[in-house]
Write a protein that holds these residues in place. Structure first.
Motif, PDB file in Angstrom:
ATOM      1  N   ILE A  84     -23.603  22.567  -4.709  1.00  0.00           N
ATOM      2  CA  ILE A  84     -22.791  23.785  -4.753  1.00  0.00           C
ATOM      3  C   ILE A  84     -22.996  24.532  -6.067  1.00  0.00           C
ATOM      4  O   ILE A  84     -22.963  25.763  -6.110  1.00  0.00           O
ATOM      5  N   GLY A  85     -23.229  23.786  -7.142  1.00  0.00           N
ATOM      6  CA  GLY A  85     -23.396  24.410  -8.445  1.00  0.00           C
ATOM      7  C   GLY A  85     -22.085  24.805  -9.084  1.00  0.00           C
ATOM      8  O   GLY A  85     -22.031  25.728  -9.911  1.00  0.00           O
ATOM      9  N   ALA A  86     -21.018  24.110  -8.720  1.00  0.00           N
ATOM     10  CA  ALA A  86     -19.688  24.391  -9.274  1.00  0.00           C
ATOM     11  C   ALA A  86     -18.847  23.128  -9.213  1.00  0.00           C
ATOM     12  O   ALA A  86     -18.963  22.342  -8.272  1.00  0.00           O
ATOM     13  N   VAL A  87     -18.012  22.943 -10.220  1.00  0.00           N
ATOM     14  CA  VAL A  87     -17.135  21.774 -10.328  1.00  0.00           C
ATOM     15  C   VAL A  87     -15.691  22.240 -10.342  1.00  0.00           C
ATOM     16  O   VAL A  87     -15.332  23.146 -11.099  1.00  0.00           O
ATOM     17  N   ASN A  88     -14.866  21.633  -9.487  1.00  0.00           N
ATOM     18  CA  ASN A  88     -13.432  21.938  -9.547  1.00  0.00           C
ATOM     19  C   ASN A  88     -12.592  20.703  -9.860  1.00  0.00           C
ATOM     20  O   ASN A  88     -11.369  20.803  -9.968  1.00  0.00           O
ATOM     21  N   THR A  89     -13.248  19.552 -10.023  1.00  0.00           N
ATOM     22  CA  THR A  89     -12.527  18.313 -10.348  1.00  0.00           C
ATOM     23  C   THR A  89     -13.382  17.482 -11.292  1.00  0.00           C
ATOM     24  O   THR A  89     -14.551  17.224 -11.004  1.00  0.00           O
ATOM     25  N   ILE A  90     -12.787  17.072 -12.407  1.00  0.00           N
ATOM     26  CA  ILE A  90     -13.465  16.189 -13.360  1.00  0.00           C
ATOM     27  C   ILE A  90     -12.693  14.883 -13.433  1.00  0.00           C
ATOM     28  O   ILE A  90     -11.466  14.882 -13.563  1.00  0.00           O
ATOM     29  N   ILE A  91     -13.407  13.776 -13.331  1.00  0.00           N
ATOM     30  CA  ILE A  91     -12.793  12.452 -13.392  1.00  0.00           C
ATOM     31  C   ILE A  91     -13.291  11.724 -14.638  1.00  0.00           C
ATOM     32  O   ILE A  91     -14.505  11.685 -14.903  1.00  0.00           O
ATOM     33  N   ARG A  92     -12.341  11.150 -15.393  1.00  0.00           N
ATOM     34  CA  ARG A  92     -12.701  10.304 -16.533  1.00  0.00           C
ATOM     35  C   ARG A  92     -12.875   8.877 -16.040  1.00  0.00           C
ATOM     36  O   ARG A  92     -11.953   8.271 -15.517  1.00  0.00           O
TER      37      ARG A  92
END
Length: 285
Positions: A84-92
């Motif tokens: 998609i080339g887009a991030v809406n969620t980042i997980i540590r």
């Protein structure tokens, strides 16, 4: 301190994510919090550097204008987010590394799952809009074997977007104004077909003009899906219901993408036994 997650953006006060996630946290009795954090573009790198060092921080949702800007700051990307080339969620992760996901695609498809579980002779989606939300929608529909007609103010941009996200697909790009005028085209037998009309643009949102769409372009049996959430009942959806079409509103995608992110943040399935009726009432009050 309890574990926590956040939503970041600029601006961020309008976000409904805290209301959604904290509703589920309260219902499950989790020792956790979810909050909004205003992060400007020039503070994005510093924000992530600080949070990756905090073991209580489980991650964040990402809204405009950071969905693409965060990518170089991450350690890993989920394959779908990379496509998609887009991030809406980042997980540590436990070791402090940051992984980027995109739950918008799954959230968009969630209310369509009963329909997509059926076998179809042909699937076509007319997607109106070429902005950030359209990226996830196009990628999601392509994976479900839809032929996509993408309409935008700039057909060349629409063509480039289709070629980037699904280069092997037999999709079509067209000017948005095409759908504003009456067509005398006679649709063939649609039995066994799945037709979607998707408003992926801000048109119809409060403060924006209505989406210019003439329903002569909607095949019989089409599902009309508008991702706008304010107002929830857009002029497009109102007109569609009056004409007897099935409709889906923007809370479907918003809640669906949040549910997927919630599981990743807190390791628990959000309670949705009432088909989100109580949560919807809170979000629209």
């Amino acid at each position: 301190m309890s574990i926590y997650a956040e939503v970041i953006g600029d601006p961020i006060a309008q976000s409904k994510s805290p209301a959604i996630h904290n509703f589920w946290i309260d219902r499950l009795g989790l020792d956790a919090k979810y909050r909004a954090c205003h992060v400007k573009p020039d503070g994005l790198a510093a924000y992530l550097a600080e949070r990756r060092a905090d073991p209580d921080w489980r991650g964040c949702n990402v809204t405009m204008p950071h969905k693409q800007a965060v990518i170089p700051l991450l350690d890993r990307m989920d394959p779908l987010a990379e496509t998609i080339g887009a991030v809406n969620t980042i997980i540590r992760e436990d070791d402090g590394t940051l992984t980027g996901f995109n739950t918008d695609a799954g959230g968009f498809l969630e209310p369509l799952r009963p329909v997509l579980a059926r076998k179809h002779l042909f699937r076509m989606a007319r997607v109106l809009g070429t902005g950030g939300a359209a990226r996830a929608i196009i990628a999601a529909l392509a994976r479900e074997h839809f032929v996509i007609v993408l309409a935008g103010r700039n057909p060349a941009k629409a063509r480039a977007l289709l070629d980037e996200l699904d280069p092997m697909g037999e999709h079509h790009a067209i000017d948005l104004d095409h759908f504003a005028d009456i067509t005398e085209f006679t649709f063939d037998d649609r039995e066994g077909c799945c037709d979607l009309i998707v408003n992926a643009s801000p048109l119809g949102m409060e403060g924006q003009p209505p989406l210019p769409f003439d329903f002569s372009h909607a095949p019989p049996g089409s599902i009309i899906y508008d991702i706008v959430t304010h107002p929830l009942d857009t002029p497009l959806l109102t007109a569609a219901r009056e004409k007897g079409f099935e409709t889906l509103d923007g809370l479907n995608m918003l809640i669906g993408q949040a549910a997927e992110a919630f599981e990743r943040f807190f390791g628990a399935v959000p309670p949705r036994e009432d088909d989100d009726a109580e949560l919807r009432a809170i979000l629209t009050s």
